[in-house]
Write a protein that holds these residues in place. Structure first.
Motif, PDB file in Angstrom:
ATOM      1  N   VAL A  60       0.841  -1.200   0.000  1.00 49.24           N
ATOM      2  CA  VAL A  60       0.000   0.000   0.000  1.00 49.24           C
ATOM      3  C   VAL A  60       0.873   1.246   0.000  1.00 49.24           C
ATOM      4  O   VAL A  60       0.627   2.209  -0.737  1.00 49.24           O
ATOM      5  CB  VAL A  60      -0.955   0.001   1.216  1.00 49.24           C
ATOM      6  N   ASP A  61       1.918   1.232   0.820  1.00 55.09           N
ATOM      7  CA  ASP A  61       2.837   2.371   0.876  1.00 55.09           C
ATOM      8  C   ASP A  61       3.540   2.564  -0.472  1.00 55.09           C
ATOM      9  O   ASP A  61       3.694   3.701  -0.945  1.00 55.09           O
ATOM     10  CB  ASP A  61       3.872   2.143   1.980  1.00 55.09           C
ATOM     11  N   ASP A  62       3.965   1.471  -1.102  1.00 60.42           N
ATOM     12  CA  ASP A  62       4.634   1.557  -2.402  1.00 60.42           C
ATOM     13  C   ASP A  62       3.705   2.147  -3.461  1.00 60.42           C
ATOM     14  O   ASP A  62       4.131   2.955  -4.303  1.00 60.42           O
ATOM     15  CB  ASP A  62       5.111   0.176  -2.857  1.00 60.42           C
ATOM     16  N   ILE A  63       2.441   1.749  -3.419  1.00 59.59           N
ATOM     17  CA  ILE A  63       1.484   2.252  -4.412  1.00 59.59           C
ATOM     18  C   ILE A  63       1.219   3.743  -4.202  1.00 59.59           C
ATOM     19  O   ILE A  63       1.276   4.543  -5.147  1.00 59.59           O
ATOM     20  CB  ILE A  63       0.170   1.448  -4.341  1.00 59.59           C
ATOM     21  N   LYS A  64       0.934   4.108  -2.944  1.00 58.17           N
ATOM     22  CA  LYS A  64       0.597   5.508  -2.653  1.00 58.17           C
ATOM     23  C   LYS A  64       1.789   6.431  -2.854  1.00 58.17           C
ATOM     24  O   LYS A  64       1.680   7.482  -3.489  1.00 58.17           O
ATOM     25  CB  LYS A  64       0.104   5.632  -1.207  1.00 58.17           C
ATOM     26  N   ASN A  65       2.921   6.056  -2.287  1.00 52.68           N
ATOM     27  CA  ASN A  65       4.043   6.979  -2.197  1.00 52.68           C
ATOM     28  C   ASN A  65       5.126   6.797  -3.260  1.00 52.68           C
ATOM     29  O   ASN A  65       6.131   7.492  -3.239  1.00 52.68           O
ATOM     30  CB  ASN A  65       4.679   6.886  -0.802  1.00 52.68           C
ATOM     31  N   PHE A  66       4.894   5.843  -4.168  1.00 52.65           N
ATOM     32  CA  PHE A  66       5.846   5.712  -5.278  1.00 52.65           C
ATOM     33  C   PHE A  66       5.112   5.661  -6.613  1.00 52.65           C
ATOM     34  O   PHE A  66       5.326   6.511  -7.476  1.00 52.65           O
ATOM     35  CB  PHE A  66       6.736   4.486  -5.114  1.00 52.65           C
ATOM     36  N   ALA A  67       4.226   4.680  -6.787  1.00 53.63           N
ATOM     37  CA  ALA A  67       3.544   4.537  -8.075  1.00 53.63           C
ATOM     38  C   ALA A  67       2.716   5.773  -8.407  1.00 53.63           C
ATOM     39  O   ALA A  67       2.834   6.333  -9.504  1.00 53.63           O
ATOM     40  CB  ALA A  67       2.664   3.293  -8.059  1.00 53.63           C
ATOM     41  N   CYS A  68       1.886   6.204  -7.465  1.00 54.14           N
ATOM     42  CA  CYS A  68       1.027   7.367  -7.720  1.00 54.14           C
ATOM     43  C   CYS A  68       1.836   8.658  -7.786  1.00 54.14           C
ATOM     44  O   CYS A  68       1.607   9.511  -8.648  1.00 54.14           O
ATOM     45  CB  CYS A  68      -0.061   7.469  -6.650  1.00 54.14           C
ATOM     46  N   THR A  69       2.782   8.810  -6.878  1.00 54.96           N
ATOM     47  CA  THR A  69       3.609  10.024  -6.842  1.00 54.96           C
ATOM     48  C   THR A  69       4.410  10.189  -8.123  1.00 54.96           C
ATOM     49  O   THR A  69       4.592  11.305  -8.622  1.00 54.96           O
ATOM     50  CB  THR A  69       4.571   9.973  -5.645  1.00 54.96           C
ATOM     51  N   ASN A  70       4.879   9.068  -8.680  1.00 53.99           N
ATOM     52  CA  ASN A  70       5.727   9.120  -9.867  1.00 53.99           C
ATOM     53  C   ASN A  70       4.975   8.881 -11.171  1.00 53.99           C
ATOM     54  O   ASN A  70       5.597   8.748 -12.226  1.00 53.99           O
ATOM     55  CB  ASN A  70       6.853   8.089  -9.747  1.00 53.99           C
TER      56      ASN A  70
ATOM     57  N   LYS B  72     -10.538  -4.869  -7.360  1.00 53.75           N
ATOM     58  CA  LYS B  72     -11.350  -3.692  -7.034  1.00 53.75           C
ATOM     59  C   LYS B  72     -10.743  -2.909  -5.876  1.00 53.75           C
ATOM     60  O   LYS B  72     -10.762  -1.664  -5.873  1.00 53.75           O
ATOM     61  CB  LYS B  72     -12.776  -4.128  -6.702  1.00 53.75           C
ATOM     62  N   MET B  73     -10.190  -3.613  -4.896  1.00 57.21           N
ATOM     63  CA  MET B  73      -9.559  -2.937  -3.769  1.00 57.21           C
ATOM     64  C   MET B  73      -8.340  -2.132  -4.234  1.00 57.21           C
ATOM     65  O   MET B  73      -8.134  -0.981  -3.818  1.00 57.21           O
ATOM     66  CB  MET B  73      -9.141  -3.956  -2.704  1.00 57.21           C
ATOM     67  N   VAL B  74      -7.517  -2.733  -5.102  1.00 49.74           N
ATOM     68  CA  VAL B  74      -6.346  -2.034  -5.618  1.00 49.74           C
ATOM     69  C   VAL B  74      -6.770  -0.818  -6.438  1.00 49.74           C
ATOM     70  O   VAL B  74      -6.176   0.264  -6.329  1.00 49.74           O
ATOM     71  CB  VAL B  74      -5.483  -2.982  -6.477  1.00 49.74           C
ATOM     72  N   ARG B  75      -7.821  -0.982  -7.248  1.00 51.30           N
ATOM     73  CA  ARG B  75      -8.314   0.129  -8.064  1.00 51.30           C
ATOM     74  C   ARG B  75      -8.733   1.310  -7.197  1.00 51.30           C
ATOM     75  O   ARG B  75      -8.456   2.473  -7.528  1.00 51.30           O
ATOM     76  CB  ARG B  75      -9.491  -0.349  -8.907  1.00 51.30           C
ATOM     77  N   LYS B  76      -9.376   1.028  -6.081  1.00 51.86           N
ATOM     78  CA  LYS B  76      -9.837   2.101  -5.186  1.00 51.86           C
ATOM     79  C   LYS B  76      -8.651   2.855  -4.585  1.00 51.86           C
ATOM     80  O   LYS B  76      -8.651   4.088  -4.509  1.00 51.86           O
ATOM     81  CB  LYS B  76     -10.719   1.539  -4.071  1.00 51.86           C
ATOM     82  N   ILE B  77      -7.631   2.108  -4.168  1.00 50.20           N
ATOM     83  CA  ILE B  77      -6.444   2.762  -3.596  1.00 50.20           C
ATOM     84  C   ILE B  77      -5.791   3.662  -4.636  1.00 50.20           C
ATOM     85  O   ILE B  77      -5.387   4.792  -4.352  1.00 50.20           O
ATOM     86  CB  ILE B  77      -5.452   1.710  -3.073  1.00 50.20           C
ATOM     87  N   LEU B  78      -5.691   3.189  -5.862  1.00 49.67           N
ATOM     88  CA  LEU B  78      -5.108   3.996  -6.935  1.00 49.67           C
ATOM     89  C   LEU B  78      -5.935   5.251  -7.194  1.00 49.67           C
ATOM     90  O   LEU B  78      -5.405   6.364  -7.260  1.00 49.67           O
ATOM     91  CB  LEU B  78      -4.995   3.167  -8.216  1.00 49.67           C
TER      92      LEU B  78
ATOM     93  N   GLY C 166      -4.639   9.570  -6.676  1.00 46.70           N
ATOM     94  CA  GLY C 166      -4.162  10.211  -7.887  1.00 46.70           C
ATOM     95  C   GLY C 166      -3.614   9.266  -8.924  1.00 46.70           C
ATOM     96  O   GLY C 166      -2.906   9.702  -9.839  1.00 46.70           O
ATOM     97  N   GLY C 167      -3.962   7.978  -8.829  1.00 48.94           N
ATOM     98  CA  GLY C 167      -3.438   6.995  -9.779  1.00 48.94           C
ATOM     99  C   GLY C 167      -4.488   6.455 -10.721  1.00 48.94           C
ATOM    100  O   GLY C 167      -4.412   5.299 -11.139  1.00 48.94           O
ATOM    101  N   ALA C 168      -5.455   7.288 -11.098  1.00 47.05           N
ATOM    102  CA  ALA C 168      -6.553   6.819 -11.945  1.00 47.05           C
ATOM    103  C   ALA C 168      -6.066   6.324 -13.306  1.00 47.05           C
ATOM    104  O   ALA C 168      -6.690   5.453 -13.923  1.00 47.05           O
ATOM    105  CB  ALA C 168      -7.583   7.931 -12.127  1.00 47.05           C
ATOM    106  N   ASN C 169      -4.953   6.888 -13.790  1.00 48.16           N
ATOM    107  CA  ASN C 169      -4.437   6.487 -15.106  1.00 48.16           C
ATOM    108  C   ASN C 169      -3.506   5.274 -15.038  1.00 48.16           C
ATOM    109  O   ASN C 169      -3.035   4.801 -16.074  1.00 48.16           O
ATOM    110  CB  ASN C 169      -3.683   7.650 -15.749  1.00 48.16           C
TER     111      ASN C 169
END
Length: 633
Positions: free
Chosen positions: A156-166, A183-189, A193-196
């Motif tokens: 979760v931290d990697d997705i929020k603070n790396f994937a979405c940030t970058n 679906k859970m992963v999609r919601k976190i994205l 800010g990781g809709a794309n």
């Protein structure tokens, strides 16, 4: 921080390479590439060991496995005369497994069978093979639904603070088991800010295979992750699972990546094995959109050669794809009715096949129209004209798609942009687009039918396609189709369902098995075991050994066959012509370094006497082929 440094270097290199390609090829746009974050995911690990020393486990011995949860980094396993006990990080172990289940550790190198569930924390097992066990070794529970969240805190931290940030293009989610996981992963994205960012669901266990249809409803793509999958389901079922999942992805119009050990030997060698070459080609023929390199590029000795080799194998395999049959198979198995957009895109691909078009073009700011064109496996590249950087990047993992990122001007029509598209087609070597060259120069263009040619959203009621002839029309160039002897069409079809992957096979095998005789199997006991396991032919390799030695093995073989009352053939494989390196000084291997000079001497039959060497002055080796210097140039 380490990943950030690599990502920054990659994007800098991508920018520089894109600018260089644009200038070199005279492109009207800058080429674009994608980046993918692969999550760590849930995992099962063995705990620490007393004094941090590995313990020797012996086949048949009893062992206690204790589920210690997060304390696996503190717990210390041991082996004494009284008992052997190891810890496991999976807290719900004893409620998940039952007697008869297997626990696999260290990539399947150690197998423990569950004998008895002692209580909610401890089970008794039986070690199935002799092996040393170390600390923090990975574990797999084949056929067991593992009750672990698909995303752990680190993920979760990697997705929020790396994937979405970058603004990464993809995340590959490990051990996806259900559609709810996606679906859970999609919601976190979406919430960060990781809709794309697109989701690639890694299918790595039986639960994921069983729920592939549900997963395909929500995921953007799938990775057939054969490493852990080969631990979680019987290894002989992996090929079935691969074919089934790739076919389901093709029919659903979702991209699919085939991964793990595709060119594994290239971690150390400059050439892959013939089996690896065939593995990559078969993935292409199965319908994979992409094939993946792991250790070959991450830690291998020949990373760029591995990429070039995989590219060459894929390109040659694609020549063997049959467009009309592939289109029909996908169309006939696609649930009807289809959406208006899919009706248009599938018709465009059919027109491409029927007309012999040399390229397809789609104007879109969403990936869906391009993905639907790819779904029907057009025999030519699809140039995706887009003003969306994320769409351009996401084209890189979908077969056939060639992204062309442009700055679209308001009011510009597709006709205004097509000259730049033609230049792209020429520059990338797709077609020359010249009159009088006796080559089809028809291009299929899919575009929005509103004021702008760019398709947006799902393109419902606003998408059409047209044909443009730049050079020669295909009608006068078409040749009769069908089998005329120059090419063969493979009629070997497969029909694989979930039951074939999950359930034990009860069919009678029709394929024969040839086994090569050697020191590890030519004793009477081993010969008997090979016959019991299914050997059909015993191969005697006359590249090695004497007549007397082979006669002894043949006599033993025929004795065992007679005792068992079975039929099994014997095959003599001749030595044939061969080229071999000669002996080396003191019979020690020599280290050859990339770029160094070397003398190769043709020594003929004396290769068993000649001694090669490496000194400060020169390196010289011998070769048995006497006509070497008159044959090569």
């Amino acid at each position: 921080e380490a990943h950030q440094e690599v990502l920054d270097r990659y994007r800098a290199a991508m920018k520089a390479e894109g600018a260089a390609m644009k200038a070199e090829l005279g492109l009207e746009y800058t080429p674009h590439w994608a980046c993918l974050l692969d999550t760590k995911g849930p995992e099962i690990r063995t705990a620490m060991l007393k004094d941090h020393l590995p313990i020797e486990l012996e086949a048949g011995q009893s062992i206690i496995v204790e589920s210690v949860g997060d304390k696996y980094v503190e717990f210390e396993g041991y082996k004494t005369d009284a008992e052997t006990r190891i810890g496991l990080s999976y807290e719900k172990l004893c409620s998940s497994v039952k007697p008869g289940n297997k626990l696999l550790f260290a990539d399947g190198g150690l197998v423990i069978e569950v004998v008895e569930i002692i209580d909610d924390k401890n089970l008794k097992g039986r070690v199935m093979n002799t092996k040393k066990l170390g600390e923090r070794k990975n574990g797999n529970l084949p056929g067991v639904k593992v009750d672990l969240d698909v995303l752990q805190a680190k993920d979760v931290d990697d997705i929020k603070n790396f994937a979405c940030t970058n603004n990464m293009d993809y995340i590959a989610v490990s051990f996806v088991q259900t559609g709810e996981d996606v679906k859970m992963v999609r919601k976190i994205l979406d919430d960060n800010g990781g809709a794309n960012i697109q989701i690639i669901s890694k299918i790595e266990n039986e639960e994921g295979v069983s729920n592939i249809d549900d997963i395909l409803k929500y995921t953007d793509g799938v990775m057939v992750a054969r490493g852990d999958l080969g631990m979680e389901i019987p290894s002989e079922k992996v090929a079935l699972a691969q074919k089934m999942m790739i076919t389901k992805c093709n029919i659903a119009g979702k991209f699919v990546i085939c991964a793990t050990q595709m060119l594994e030997s290239m971690c150390e060698n400059p050439l892959p094995t013939r089996a690896e070459m065939t593995d990559v080609a078969n993935a292409v023929w199965d319908g994979a959109d992409a094939t993946m390199l792991s250790g070959e590029t991450a830690n291998g000795a020949f990373p760029e050669k591995a990429v070039a080799t995989m590219a060459a194998i894929a390109a040659n395999a694609e020549v063997g794809l049959e467009g009309d049959m592939t289109f029909s198979n996908i169309w006939n198995n696609t649930p009807k009715p289809v959406s208006p957009l899919e009706a248009v895109t599938s018709s465009a691909v059919k027109a491409c096949l029927d007309m012999g078009a040399i390229a397809m073009v789609v104007f879109t700011n969403t990936l869906l129209p391009a993905a639907l064109l790819s779904k029907y496996k057009p025999p030519v590249p699809v140039v995706v004209v887009t003003s969306s950087p994320s769409v351009a990047a996401q084209c890189n993992v979908v077969s056939s798609l060639v992204p062309m990122l442009i700055e679209h001007k308001a009011g510009a029509s597709s006709d205004d942009v097509m000259p730049a598209v033609y230049q792209t087609i020429r520059a990338l070597g797709i077609a020359k687009l010249e009159r009088g060259d006796l080559e089809s120069d028809q291009v299929i263009v899919v575009e929005g039918s509103d004021a702008s040619p760019m398709i947006v959203g799902t393109g419902v009621d606003s998408t059409s396609f047209k044909t443009i002839v730049i050079g020669d029309e295909a009608a006068s160039l078409m040749k009769p189709t069908g089998y005329v002897g120059d090419h063969t069409i493979s009629f070997c079809s497969t029909k694989i369902g979930l039951e074939n992957v999950i359930r034990p096979s009860d069919t009678v095998r029709k394929t024969k098995i040839v086994c090569t005789m050697g020191p590890k199997c030519w004793g009477e006991e081993k010969l008997g075991l090979l016959l019991d396991a299914g050997m059909s032919v015993a191969r005697f390799n006359f590249s090695h050994g004497t007549h007397e030695a082979h006669q002894e093995v043949l006599d033993r073989f025929r004795k065992v066959v007679a005792e068992k009352g079975v039929t099994c053939a014997a095959l003599l494989d001749t030595k044939g012509p061969e080229i071999r390196t000669a002996m080396l000084k003191d019979h020690l291997p020599i280290e050859l370094e990339a770029g160094q000079s070397i003398i190769v001497e043709s020594v003929g039959d004396k290769y068993v006497e000649f001694e090669g060497y490496k000194t400060d002055a020169e390196t010289r080796i011998g070769l048995s082929y006497e006509k070497l210097c008159s044959s090569v140039k």
